[in-house]
Design an enzyme around this catalytic site. Structure first.
Site, short mmCIF file in Angstrom:
data_model
loop_
_atom_site.label_atom_id
_atom_site.label_comp_id
_atom_site.label_asym_id
_atom_site.label_seq_id
_atom_site.Cartn_x
_atom_site.Cartn_y
_atom_site.Cartn_z
N ILE A 32 0.82 -1.21 0.00
CA ILE A 32 0.00 0.00 0.00
C ILE A 32 0.86 1.27 0.00
O ILE A 32 0.42 2.32 -0.45
CB ILE A 32 -0.97 -0.02 1.22
CG1 ILE A 32 -2.17 0.86 0.99
CG2 ILE A 32 -0.25 0.35 2.51
CD1 ILE A 32 -3.27 0.65 2.02
N HIS A 99 5.47 -12.29 5.94
CA HIS A 99 5.39 -11.86 4.55
C HIS A 99 6.78 -11.52 4.06
O HIS A 99 7.64 -11.12 4.83
CB HIS A 99 4.46 -10.64 4.42
CG HIS A 99 4.84 -9.49 5.30
ND1 HIS A 99 4.54 -9.45 6.64
CD2 HIS A 99 5.54 -8.36 5.05
CE1 HIS A 99 5.01 -8.34 7.16
NE2 HIS A 99 5.63 -7.66 6.22
N HIS A 101 8.86 -9.14 1.30
CA HIS A 101 8.81 -7.99 0.39
C HIS A 101 9.61 -8.36 -0.86
O HIS A 101 10.75 -8.81 -0.76
CB HIS A 101 9.49 -6.76 1.02
CG HIS A 101 8.81 -6.24 2.24
ND1 HIS A 101 8.06 -5.08 2.24
CD2 HIS A 101 8.78 -6.70 3.52
CE1 HIS A 101 7.59 -4.85 3.47
NE2 HIS A 101 8.02 -5.82 4.26
P1 5GP Z 1 6.76 -4.91 7.63
O1 5GP Z 1 5.86 -5.50 8.70
O2 5GP Z 1 7.38 -5.96 6.77
O3 5GP Z 1 7.81 -3.99 8.14
O4 5GP Z 1 5.88 -3.98 6.71
C1 5GP Z 1 4.54 -4.23 6.41
C2 5GP Z 1 4.25 -3.68 5.03
O5 5GP Z 1 2.88 -3.86 4.76
C3 5GP Z 1 4.55 -2.19 4.85
O6 5GP Z 1 5.42 -2.01 3.74
C4 5GP Z 1 3.17 -1.56 4.61
O7 5GP Z 1 3.21 -0.50 3.68
C5 5GP Z 1 2.36 -2.74 4.11
N1 5GP Z 1 0.94 -2.69 4.48
C6 5GP Z 1 0.44 -2.43 5.72
N2 5GP Z 1 -0.91 -2.50 5.73
C7 5GP Z 1 -1.27 -2.80 4.45
C8 5GP Z 1 -2.54 -2.99 3.82
O8 5GP Z 1 -3.60 -2.90 4.43
N3 5GP Z 1 -2.52 -3.27 2.49
C9 5GP Z 1 -1.36 -3.37 1.78
N4 5GP Z 1 -1.46 -3.65 0.47
N5 5GP Z 1 -0.15 -3.21 2.34
C10 5GP Z 1 -0.10 -2.92 3.65
#
Ligand code: 5GP
Ligand code: ZN
Length: 106
Positions: A32, A99, A101
């Protein structure tokens, strides 16, 4: 299973997300808040909080997700890319549902 977990909801198809890929183990969709021209998230359907919680029995899921990342990069003909797994609050993890990236400048 965390019912309030956003990635559980997304992977169950409850958030009307456009999936770039879906199979029995994972879904793939656009981040997002993209930090690269291509920034996809490969998200397990099963709720596993982080890599730090992974067990030997998760090997198939984790390797499957990695192979999916590689196949999508190949389909998109990305010349180069990175796969990142933020792990733990101190590792920059914000969503505690595993997840990967997939990021690329292409
Ligand atoms: P991390 O937990 O790996 O640091 O980051 C989580 C990632 O998920 C972030 O890059 C954030 O922008 C993305 N993200 C968080 N909430 C949502 C959502 O509701 N939809 C989408 N498509 N991405 C999300
Ligand atoms: Zn979850």
């Amino acid at each position: 299973m965390a019912e309030e977990c956003i990635f559980c909801k997304i992977s169950r198809g409850e958030m009307d997300t456009d999936f770039i890929h879906e199979d029995e183990q994972c879904v793939v969709f656009n981040d997002i808040n993209p930090k690269a021209k291509t920034h996809l998230l490969i998200v397990s359907k099963r709720h596993l909080p982080s890599l730090a919680d992974a067990k030997d029995s998760d090997a198939d899921l984790l390797s499957h997700m990695l192979l999916v990342a590689g196949k999508i990069a190949k389909d998109k003909e990305l010349k180069g890319y990175r796969v990142q797994i933020h792990t733990g609050k101190e590792g920059g993890q914000e969503i505690f549902h595993i997840h990967y990236h997939l990021m690329s400048p292409f």
